[in-house]
Design a protein around this motif. Structure first.
Motif, PDB file in Angstrom:
ATOM      1  N   SER A  36       0.712  -1.417  -0.059  1.00  0.00           N
ATOM      2  CA  SER A  36      -0.057   0.079   0.073  1.00  0.00           C
ATOM      3  C   SER A  36       0.855   1.296   0.018  1.00  0.00           C
ATOM      4  O   SER A  36       0.277   2.481  -0.249  1.00  0.00           O
ATOM      5  N   VAL A  37       2.071   1.151   0.416  1.00  0.00           N
ATOM      6  CA  VAL A  37       3.145   2.257   0.123  1.00  0.00           C
ATOM      7  C   VAL A  37       4.299   1.897  -0.497  1.00  0.00           C
ATOM      8  O   VAL A  37       4.638   0.626  -0.357  1.00  0.00           O
ATOM      9  N   ASP A  38       5.199   2.685  -1.234  1.00  0.00           N
ATOM     10  CA  ASP A  38       6.118   2.320  -1.997  1.00  0.00           C
ATOM     11  C   ASP A  38       7.649   2.979  -1.462  1.00  0.00           C
ATOM     12  O   ASP A  38       8.391   2.680  -2.056  1.00  0.00           O
ATOM     13  N   ASP A  39       7.518   3.286  -0.082  1.00  0.00           N
ATOM     14  CA  ASP A  39       8.551   4.060   0.390  1.00  0.00           C
ATOM     15  C   ASP A  39       9.780   2.824   0.906  1.00  0.00           C
ATOM     16  O   ASP A  39       9.873   2.703   2.022  1.00  0.00           O
ATOM     17  N   PHE A  40      10.103   1.842   0.177  1.00  0.00           N
ATOM     18  CA  PHE A  40      10.963   0.936   0.576  1.00  0.00           C
ATOM     19  C   PHE A  40      11.772   0.081  -0.672  1.00  0.00           C
ATOM     20  O   PHE A  40      11.352   0.818  -1.913  1.00  0.00           O
ATOM     21  N   GLU A  41      12.861  -0.077  -0.445  1.00  0.00           N
ATOM     22  CA  GLU A  41      13.713  -0.799  -1.443  1.00  0.00           C
ATOM     23  C   GLU A  41      13.889  -2.340  -1.262  1.00  0.00           C
ATOM     24  O   GLU A  41      13.558  -2.713  -0.154  1.00  0.00           O
ATOM     25  N   VAL A  42      14.340  -2.954  -2.014  1.00  0.00           N
ATOM     26  CA  VAL A  42      14.444  -4.582  -2.049  1.00  0.00           C
ATOM     27  C   VAL A  42      15.840  -4.953  -2.491  1.00  0.00           C
ATOM     28  O   VAL A  42      16.256  -4.450  -3.466  1.00  0.00           O
ATOM     29  N   LEU A  43      16.421  -5.679  -1.522  1.00  0.00           N
ATOM     30  CA  LEU A  43      17.687  -6.279  -1.895  1.00  0.00           C
ATOM     31  C   LEU A  43      17.471  -7.896  -1.943  1.00  0.00           C
ATOM     32  O   LEU A  43      17.306  -8.452  -1.038  1.00  0.00           O
ATOM     33  N   VAL A  44      17.593  -8.372  -3.225  1.00  0.00           N
ATOM     34  CA  VAL A  44      17.389  -9.851  -3.607  1.00  0.00           C
ATOM     35  C   VAL A  44      18.884 -10.181  -3.295  1.00  0.00           C
ATOM     36  O   VAL A  44      19.948  -9.938  -4.242  1.00  0.00           O
ATOM     37  N   VAL A  45      19.153 -11.394  -2.437  1.00  0.00           N
ATOM     38  CA  VAL A  45      20.514 -11.743  -2.331  1.00  0.00           C
ATOM     39  C   VAL A  45      20.378 -13.201  -2.760  1.00  0.00           C
ATOM     40  O   VAL A  45      19.802 -14.039  -1.910  1.00  0.00           O
ATOM     41  N   THR A  46      21.268 -13.667  -3.547  1.00  0.00           N
ATOM     42  CA  THR A  46      21.257 -14.896  -4.030  1.00  0.00           C
ATOM     43  C   THR A  46      22.880 -15.493  -3.315  1.00  0.00           C
ATOM     44  O   THR A  46      23.648 -14.787  -3.245  1.00  0.00           O
ATOM     45  N   HIS A  47      22.566 -16.749  -3.002  1.00  0.00           N
ATOM     46  CA  HIS A  47      23.558 -17.286  -2.234  1.00  0.00           C
ATOM     47  C   HIS A  47      24.064 -18.811  -2.770  1.00  0.00           C
ATOM     48  O   HIS A  47      23.033 -19.601  -2.829  1.00  0.00           O
ATOM     49  N   GLU A  48      25.087 -18.610  -3.075  1.00  0.00           N
ATOM     50  CA  GLU A  48      25.596 -20.097  -3.635  1.00  0.00           C
ATOM     51  C   GLU A  48      24.691 -20.635  -4.698  1.00  0.00           C
ATOM     52  O   GLU A  48      24.517 -21.848  -4.903  1.00  0.00           O
ATOM     53  N   VAL A  49      24.718 -19.833  -5.654  1.00  0.00           N
ATOM     54  CA  VAL A  49      24.015 -20.046  -7.124  1.00  0.00           C
ATOM     55  C   VAL A  49      24.848 -20.170  -8.175  1.00  0.00           C
ATOM     56  O   VAL A  49      25.946 -19.456  -8.099  1.00  0.00           O
ATOM     57  N   GLY A  50      24.400 -21.013  -9.175  1.00  0.00           N
ATOM     58  CA  GLY A  50      25.257 -21.015 -10.472  1.00  0.00           C
ATOM     59  C   GLY A  50      25.118 -19.918 -11.154  1.00  0.00           C
ATOM     60  O   GLY A  50      23.996 -19.104 -11.011  1.00  0.00           O
ATOM     61  N   VAL A  51      25.464 -19.957 -12.542  1.00  0.00           N
ATOM     62  CA  VAL A  51      25.347 -18.993 -13.577  1.00  0.00           C
ATOM     63  C   VAL A  51      24.102 -18.894 -14.001  1.00  0.00           C
ATOM     64  O   VAL A  51      23.269 -18.034 -14.042  1.00  0.00           O
ATOM     65  N   GLU A  52      23.384 -20.255 -14.317  1.00  0.00           N
ATOM     66  CA  GLU A  52      21.929 -20.191 -14.845  1.00  0.00           C
ATOM     67  C   GLU A  52      20.882 -19.849 -13.647  1.00  0.00           C
ATOM     68  O   GLU A  52      20.031 -19.297 -14.081  1.00  0.00           O
ATOM     69  N   VAL A  53      21.087 -20.298 -12.439  1.00  0.00           N
ATOM     70  CA  VAL A  53      20.088 -19.881 -11.769  1.00  0.00           C
ATOM     71  C   VAL A  53      20.255 -18.288 -11.238  1.00  0.00           C
ATOM     72  O   VAL A  53      19.000 -17.762 -11.077  1.00  0.00           O
ATOM     73  N   GLN A  54      21.492 -17.597 -11.393  1.00  0.00           N
ATOM     74  CA  GLN A  54      21.557 -16.511 -11.127  1.00  0.00           C
ATOM     75  C   GLN A  54      20.876 -15.423 -12.135  1.00  0.00           C
ATOM     76  O   GLN A  54      19.968 -14.608 -11.919  1.00  0.00           O
ATOM     77  N   ALA A  55      20.914 -16.180 -13.423  1.00  0.00           N
ATOM     78  CA  ALA A  55      20.273 -15.481 -14.631  1.00  0.00           C
ATOM     79  C   ALA A  55      18.908 -15.622 -14.487  1.00  0.00           C
ATOM     80  O   ALA A  55      18.048 -14.790 -14.920  1.00  0.00           O
ATOM     81  N   GLN A  56      18.416 -16.646 -13.920  1.00  0.00           N
ATOM     82  CA  GLN A  56      16.708 -17.141 -13.846  1.00  0.00           C
ATOM     83  C   GLN A  56      16.356 -15.982 -12.934  1.00  0.00           C
ATOM     84  O   GLN A  56      15.060 -15.292 -13.108  1.00  0.00           O
TER      85      GLN A  56
END
Length: 212
Positions: A36-56
């Motif tokens: 309902s409000v957009d005063d936020f940022e999102v950090l998506v943190v990938t952990h121990e993933v391969g190149v293909e999963v990172q791309a997905q």
């Protein structure tokens, strides 16, 4: 100083993922996009993933509506246990508060707004929301997609009020129900204990709540 502080988003949302549950990950992002409000940022943190999963993961993020996508950053982390990506995200977070949200959880649309309202009533303190649980089962969706099915209505089984002593014996507060003031990390210097295999979130809740 003051100008930078005014430009900070209210909340940084840290979402850790290993890219194993992509349909659930999409639903989690949808919950954030619909806040309902957009005063936020999102950090998506990938952990121990391969190149293909990172791309997905990056393709899923790129597919979000522009107004939401421009508030998402993707951070890749390798090494360490489950707490390593969370500490890495803290170094990048710019919000006045920080909350943590897993890639297989769901939010109501007023999650961010409720944290903000509670923080106004108690500046500088941890903010806690009530979390409901819901059982789910894995199932195959059309086109051989790995999906899931919820088996019951959400059940608000956790205590509505925080009891410090009770939390010493069991964690009654799932982690997505907390927003931490930035000063917990920036001024007091708290971090997740990277030596813990499990319960690093519970440990941080206990240490932070004793102070704030």
């Amino acid at each position: 100083g003051r100008e930078k502080e005014r430009s900070r988003p209210y909340l940084t949302v840290v979402m850790r993922t290993q890219g194993r549950r992509q349909e659930a990950f999409k639903d989690s992002l949808l919950c954030l996009a619909g806040q309902s409000v957009d005063d936020f940022e999102v950090l998506v943190v990938t952990h121990e993933v391969g190149v293909e999963v990172q791309a997905q993961v990056e393709r899923i993020v790129a597919a979000q509506p522009q107004s939401f996508r421009e508030r998402i950053s993707v951070l890749s982390v390798s090494g360490g246990l489950r707490a390593r990506p969370l500490n890495a995200a803290l170094e990048e977070a710019s919000g006045k508060y920080v909350a943590f949200f897993d890639d297989d959880d769901l939010l109501f649309g007023h999650w961010v707004e409720s944290f903000a309202r509670a923080a106004e009533r108690a500046p500088g303190k941890l903010v806690r929301a009530v979390v409901a649980s819901q059982r789910a089962a894995v199932e195959m969706w059309p086109q051989d997609q790995a999906g899931f099915r919820h088996l019951n209505w959400p059940n608000a089984e956790y205590p509505a009020h925080f009891d410090q002593l009770a939390h010493l014996t069991m964690n009654y507060s799932p982690f997505m129900g907390w927003a931490f003031p930035r000063d917990v990390f920036e001024v007091l210097g708290l971090r997740f204990d990277e030596e813990l295999y499990v319960c690093a979130d519970w440990d941080l809740i206990l240490r932070s709540s004793l102070l704030c």
